[in-house]
Design a protein around this motif. Structure first.
Motif, PDB file in Angstrom:
ATOM      1  N   ARG A  47      20.955 -13.430  48.316  1.00  0.00           N
ATOM      2  CA  ARG A  47      21.298 -12.332  49.233  1.00  0.00           C
ATOM      3  C   ARG A  47      21.196 -12.743  50.698  1.00  0.00           C
ATOM      4  O   ARG A  47      22.002 -12.317  51.518  1.00  0.00           O
ATOM      5  N   GLN A  91      19.161  -6.955  39.003  1.00  0.00           N
ATOM      6  CA  GLN A  91      19.376  -7.550  40.325  1.00  0.00           C
ATOM      7  C   GLN A  91      19.737  -9.029  40.217  1.00  0.00           C
ATOM      8  O   GLN A  91      20.644  -9.511  40.906  1.00  0.00           O
ATOM      9  N   ALA A  95      23.313 -10.714  41.170  1.00  0.00           N
ATOM     10  CA  ALA A  95      23.375 -11.816  42.142  1.00  0.00           C
ATOM     11  C   ALA A  95      24.076 -13.029  41.530  1.00  0.00           C
ATOM     12  O   ALA A  95      24.896 -13.683  42.187  1.00  0.00           O
TER      13      ALA A  95
END
Length: 147
Positions: A47, A91, A95
């Motif tokens: 991120r 998550q 990603a």
């Protein structure tokens, strides 16, 4: 640090290696590290890596793309031992799936080209050769080259 049992790297704890207490403590230590590994070593790097580590980000992307399946397998294995991972798994998967495919990092193969016929003689030499042909002298052939 980058070993299967980092617990035993802690000062004073290496003496418990090979004992039941050491095994139990090492496992608990690892289970506690799993969520942090996923959060900080994978999710945060993907991120924020482009901003925080621009010179390394392409390498990180390729690494995580290449190892995506192994990471997901290891993450599912860890989830059996650590309930904290259940909130992180989506998550991490998001990603990882946002990365380009491994194939996009491979060098492109050049398309096969047909050989070109190139004459290695200029106009003046051609006139000389025509004269030699007329007088029965052997003339060099053209050569096929592939660039």
């Amino acid at each position: 640090i980058l070993v299967n049992d980092p617990y035993f790297n802690e000062p004073g704890w290496e003496s418990s290696r090979g004992t039941a207490h050491g095994k139990m403590s090492s496992d608990a230590y690892n289970y506690n590290l799993y969520p942090h590994t996923l959060q900080y070593a994978i999710v945060d790097m993907l991120r924020n890596g482009e901003t925080n580590y621009p010179e390394f980000y392409p390498v990180m992307q390729r690494h995580f793309s290449y190892h995506r399946d192994a990471i997901c397998q290891k993450m599912r294995e860890w989830a059996r031992f650590s309930q904290q991972l259940n909130s992180l798994i989506p998550q991490v998967e998001q990603a990882l799936t946002s990365l380009p495919s491994v194939e996009s990092y491979l060098p492109k193969r050049p398309r096969a080209r047909k050989p070109e016929t190139i004459s290695l003689i200029d106009e003046e030499e051609e006139n000389i050769m025509e004269a030699q042909v007329a007088s029965n002298v052997k003339v060099p052939e053209t050569i096929d080259l592939i660039e």
